[in-house]
Design a protein around this motif. Structure first.
Motif, PDB file in Angstrom:
ATOM      1  N   ALA A  87       0.933  -1.267  -0.093  1.00 22.12           N
ATOM      2  CA  ALA A  87       0.044   0.055  -0.114  1.00 22.12           C
ATOM      3  C   ALA A  87       0.895   1.326  -0.056  1.00 22.12           C
ATOM      4  N   THR A  88       1.947   1.184   0.646  1.00 17.54           N
ATOM      5  CA  THR A  88       2.782   2.556   1.026  1.00 17.54           C
ATOM      6  C   THR A  88       3.311   2.893  -0.325  1.00 17.54           C
ATOM      7  N   GLY A  89       3.984   1.834  -0.753  1.00 16.96           N
ATOM      8  CA  GLY A  89       4.862   2.055  -2.094  1.00 16.96           C
ATOM      9  C   GLY A  89       3.949   2.736  -3.262  1.00 16.96           C
ATOM     10  N   SER A  90       2.812   1.850  -3.263  1.00 17.43           N
ATOM     11  CA  SER A  90       1.878   2.227  -4.515  1.00 17.43           C
ATOM     12  C   SER A  90       1.377   3.628  -4.142  1.00 17.43           C
ATOM     13  N   PHE A  91       1.081   4.293  -2.989  1.00 19.37           N
ATOM     14  CA  PHE A  91       0.628   5.464  -2.882  1.00 19.37           C
ATOM     15  C   PHE A  91       1.655   6.605  -3.332  1.00 19.37           C
ATOM     16  N   ILE A  92       2.791   6.358  -2.841  1.00 18.17           N
ATOM     17  CA  ILE A  92       3.776   7.243  -2.925  1.00 18.17           C
ATOM     18  C   ILE A  92       4.245   7.285  -4.802  1.00 18.17           C
ATOM     19  N   ALA A  93       4.272   6.175  -5.390  1.00 22.67           N
ATOM     20  CA  ALA A  93       4.578   6.099  -6.864  1.00 22.67           C
ATOM     21  C   ALA A  93       3.473   6.727  -7.426  1.00 22.67           C
ATOM     22  N   LEU A  94       2.069   6.595  -7.136  1.00 19.88           N
ATOM     23  CA  LEU A  94       1.152   7.140  -8.056  1.00 19.88           C
ATOM     24  C   LEU A  94       0.978   8.551  -8.064  1.00 19.88           C
ATOM     25  N   ASN A  95       1.432   9.221  -6.923  1.00 26.27           N
ATOM     26  CA  ASN A  95       1.572  10.609  -6.656  1.00 26.27           C
ATOM     27  C   ASN A  95       2.795  11.378  -7.333  1.00 26.27           C
ATOM     28  N   LYS A  96       2.737  11.878  -8.507  1.00 27.63           N
ATOM     29  CA  LYS A  96       4.100  12.307  -9.419  1.00 27.63           C
ATOM     30  C   LYS A  96       4.643  13.227  -8.499  1.00 27.63           C
ATOM     31  N   SER A  97       3.978  14.256  -7.845  1.00 29.36           N
ATOM     32  CA  SER A  97       4.873  15.203  -7.275  1.00 29.36           C
ATOM     33  C   SER A  97       5.511  14.950  -6.109  1.00 29.36           C
ATOM     34  N   VAL A  98       5.164  13.654  -5.530  1.00 30.85           N
ATOM     35  CA  VAL A  98       5.648  13.094  -4.370  1.00 30.85           C
ATOM     36  C   VAL A  98       6.629  12.228  -4.708  1.00 30.85           C
ATOM     37  N   SER A  99       6.526  11.368  -5.743  1.00 32.69           N
ATOM     38  CA  SER A  99       7.569  10.487  -6.258  1.00 32.69           C
ATOM     39  C   SER A  99       8.783  11.323  -6.672  1.00 32.69           C
ATOM     40  N   ALA A 234      16.103   2.381 -13.483  1.00 32.35           N
ATOM     41  CA  ALA A 234      14.582   1.844 -13.210  1.00 32.35           C
ATOM     42  C   ALA A 234      14.781   0.865 -11.949  1.00 32.35           C
ATOM     43  N   LEU A 235      15.672   0.162 -11.635  1.00 35.57           N
ATOM     44  CA  LEU A 235      15.529  -0.699 -10.565  1.00 35.57           C
ATOM     45  C   LEU A 235      16.060   0.027  -9.460  1.00 35.57           C
ATOM     46  N   LYS A 236      16.610   1.158  -9.493  1.00 35.11           N
ATOM     47  CA  LYS A 236      17.005   2.099  -8.162  1.00 35.11           C
ATOM     48  C   LYS A 236      15.570   2.766  -7.898  1.00 35.11           C
ATOM     49  N   ALA A 237      14.915   3.288  -8.833  1.00 35.45           N
ATOM     50  CA  ALA A 237      13.480   4.123  -8.544  1.00 35.45           C
ATOM     51  C   ALA A 237      12.570   3.146  -8.153  1.00 35.45           C
ATOM     52  N   HIS A 238      12.607   1.731  -8.361  1.00 34.20           N
ATOM     53  CA  HIS A 238      11.714   0.815  -7.886  1.00 34.20           C
ATOM     54  C   HIS A 238      12.031   0.576  -6.266  1.00 34.20           C
ATOM     55  N   LYS A 239      13.442   0.776  -6.113  1.00 31.35           N
ATOM     56  CA  LYS A 239      13.802   0.337  -4.671  1.00 31.35           C
ATOM     57  C   LYS A 239      13.390   1.537  -3.712  1.00 31.35           C
ATOM     58  N   VAL A 240      13.808   2.901  -4.050  1.00 25.36           N
ATOM     59  CA  VAL A 240      13.661   4.005  -3.227  1.00 25.36           C
ATOM     60  C   VAL A 240      12.251   4.292  -2.868  1.00 25.36           C
ATOM     61  N   LEU A 241      11.249   3.978  -4.028  1.00 25.82           N
ATOM     62  CA  LEU A 241      10.093   3.941  -3.760  1.00 25.82           C
ATOM     63  C   LEU A 241       9.355   2.964  -2.863  1.00 25.82           C
ATOM     64  N   GLY A 242      10.153   2.028  -2.561  1.00 23.02           N
ATOM     65  CA  GLY A 242       9.782   0.919  -1.812  1.00 23.02           C
ATOM     66  C   GLY A 242       8.879  -0.279  -2.568  1.00 23.02           C
ATOM     67  N   LEU A 243       8.988  -0.235  -3.565  1.00 15.99           N
ATOM     68  CA  LEU A 243       8.104  -1.301  -4.523  1.00 15.99           C
ATOM     69  C   LEU A 243       8.643  -2.729  -4.390  1.00 15.99           C
ATOM     70  N   CYS A 244       7.762  -3.423  -4.861  1.00 17.27           N
ATOM     71  CA  CYS A 244       8.181  -4.981  -4.998  1.00 17.27           C
ATOM     72  C   CYS A 244       7.272  -5.601  -5.965  1.00 17.27           C
ATOM     73  N   GLY A 245       7.890  -6.902  -6.408  1.00 14.67           N
ATOM     74  CA  GLY A 245       7.200  -7.683  -7.410  1.00 14.67           C
ATOM     75  C   GLY A 245       7.434  -7.123  -8.819  1.00 14.67           C
ATOM     76  N   ASN A 265       5.361   3.326 -12.755  1.00  9.37           N
ATOM     77  CA  ASN A 265       3.888   2.623 -12.870  1.00  9.37           C
ATOM     78  C   ASN A 265       4.145   1.386 -11.788  1.00  9.37           C
ATOM     79  N   THR A 266       3.435   1.175 -10.801  1.00  7.50           N
ATOM     80  CA  THR A 266       3.320   0.128  -9.965  1.00  7.50           C
ATOM     81  C   THR A 266       2.488  -1.165 -10.424  1.00  7.50           C
ATOM     82  N   LEU A 267       1.301  -0.756 -11.446  1.00  7.26           N
ATOM     83  CA  LEU A 267       0.523  -1.815 -11.934  1.00  7.26           C
ATOM     84  C   LEU A 267       0.457  -1.528 -13.504  1.00  7.26           C
ATOM     85  N   PRO A 268       1.585  -1.718 -14.279  1.00 11.86           N
ATOM     86  CA  PRO A 268       1.874  -1.436 -15.562  1.00 11.86           C
ATOM     87  C   PRO A 268       0.679  -2.285 -16.313  1.00 11.86           C
ATOM     88  N   GLY A 269       0.381  -1.758 -17.582  1.00 14.44           N
ATOM     89  CA  GLY A 269      -0.257  -2.499 -18.523  1.00 14.44           C
ATOM     90  C   GLY A 269       0.063  -3.839 -18.587  1.00 14.44           C
TER      91      GLY A 269
END
Length: 303
Positions: A87-99, A234-245, A265-269
């Protein structure tokens, strides 16, 4: 397994979500799973009950709900495993100004921006020269993205976007080509170079979803050093946003050789011809293989 396939929702990307869910549903059946379809727009109040009756949830939502972390938080509350970020990583990544603040704080290059929490006064002037882009702060699929060529075009573009969005960001035009790079597990996938078809000024919604609207080249024909840098970012952004999968990072590659990270994008097409599945295919993973891998990663994260 009994899998709850969550798609649809009420964002402007509802149809994109439903279209992708069809292929995911078919892949899950081919993998031997039993599938129940759940659309939050129709029965959000029943999500927890539905989740308790299933072994796993596969989320294919775009925008809010889904990419904002709400559905993930509900699934976490009843210990239902699901694919992708929490939930937390998803919320941060979706908000462009925050991410973008997180990107800058971690040395990742991202275009300058101006955040607008409400429609500015009529005498407001952006700090960037024209042409520039205005876009939803939390939207995707290039819906609500507008290229503004002059001050005369700005009022109508702002009115149009604020009619459907509550938060907007403004970015300068960055010359270059679009490159996207997925992450699967702990590895970056081969990037894709995107060339809009003749007549498209940029990779807009029509270019993304109209047959022949864009040329997508995977692996991207980039210098080896640039490919390595794209994958690293791409990998660094994934990690610093706290994403997984999994995730997918979008860039502009400029003629001077610089890279500019636009968003993650945390839920890409997830149609069989979407960008991330194309990248997975480049390393030998079929669409069914990719779905199976995402389920495996989801269970690993839930332990």
């Amino acid at each position: 397994m009994n899998i709850l396939l969550i798609a649809g929702g009420w964002s402007s990307e509802r149809e994109v979500s439903l279209n992708g869910a069809k292929g995911i549903h078919e892949a899950l059946l081919r993998l031997g799973h039993t599938v129940t379809f759940f659309d939050p727009q129709l029965s959000l109040d029943g999500l927890l009950t539905a989740a308790r009756g299933h072994d796993f949830a596969f989320i294919n939502l775009h925008g809010s709900p889904g990419e904002d972390g709400m559905v993930q938080a509900l699934l976490e509350s009843v210990a239902c495993p699901f694919q992708g970020s929490r939930a937390t990583g998803s919320f941060i990544a979706l908000n462009k100004s925050v991410s973008k603040q997180v990107f800058l704080d971690n040395g990742l290059p991202t275009p300058e921006w101006e955040f607008l929490a409400k429609r500015p006064s009529k005498d407001w002037r952006p700090k960037f020269s024209y042409p520039l882009f205005i876009k939803s702060n939390t939207g995707g699929s290039s819906l609500g993205l507008s290229r503004v060529a002059s001050a005369e075009e700005l009022p109508d573009s702002l009115d149009s976007l604020f009619a459907t969005e509550s938060q907007v960001i403004v970015e300068p035009l960055i010359e270059g080509v679009e490159v996207t790079c997925g992450v699967l597990g702990d590895s970056a996938l081969p990037p894709v170079l995107i060339e809009p078809a003749d007549g498209s000024v940029f990779f807009d919604y029509e270019a993304k979803y109209r047959p022949g609207g864009a040329r997508e080249i995977c692996p991207a024909p980039l210098p080896d050093t640039i490919t390595a840098q794209v994958k690293h970012f791409a990998l660094k952004a994934h990690k610093v946003l706290g994403l997984c999968g999994y995730s997918r990072a979008d860039f502009i590659y400029s003629p001077d050789g610089s890279l500019h990270l636009l968003e993650v994008n945390t839920l890409p097409g997830m149609t069989s011809t979407s960008l991330l599945p194309q990248e997975a295919a480049a390393i030998g993973l079929s669409f069914d293989d990719l779905i199976a891998r995402l389920i495996e990663l989801g269970f690993d994260e839930s332990k």
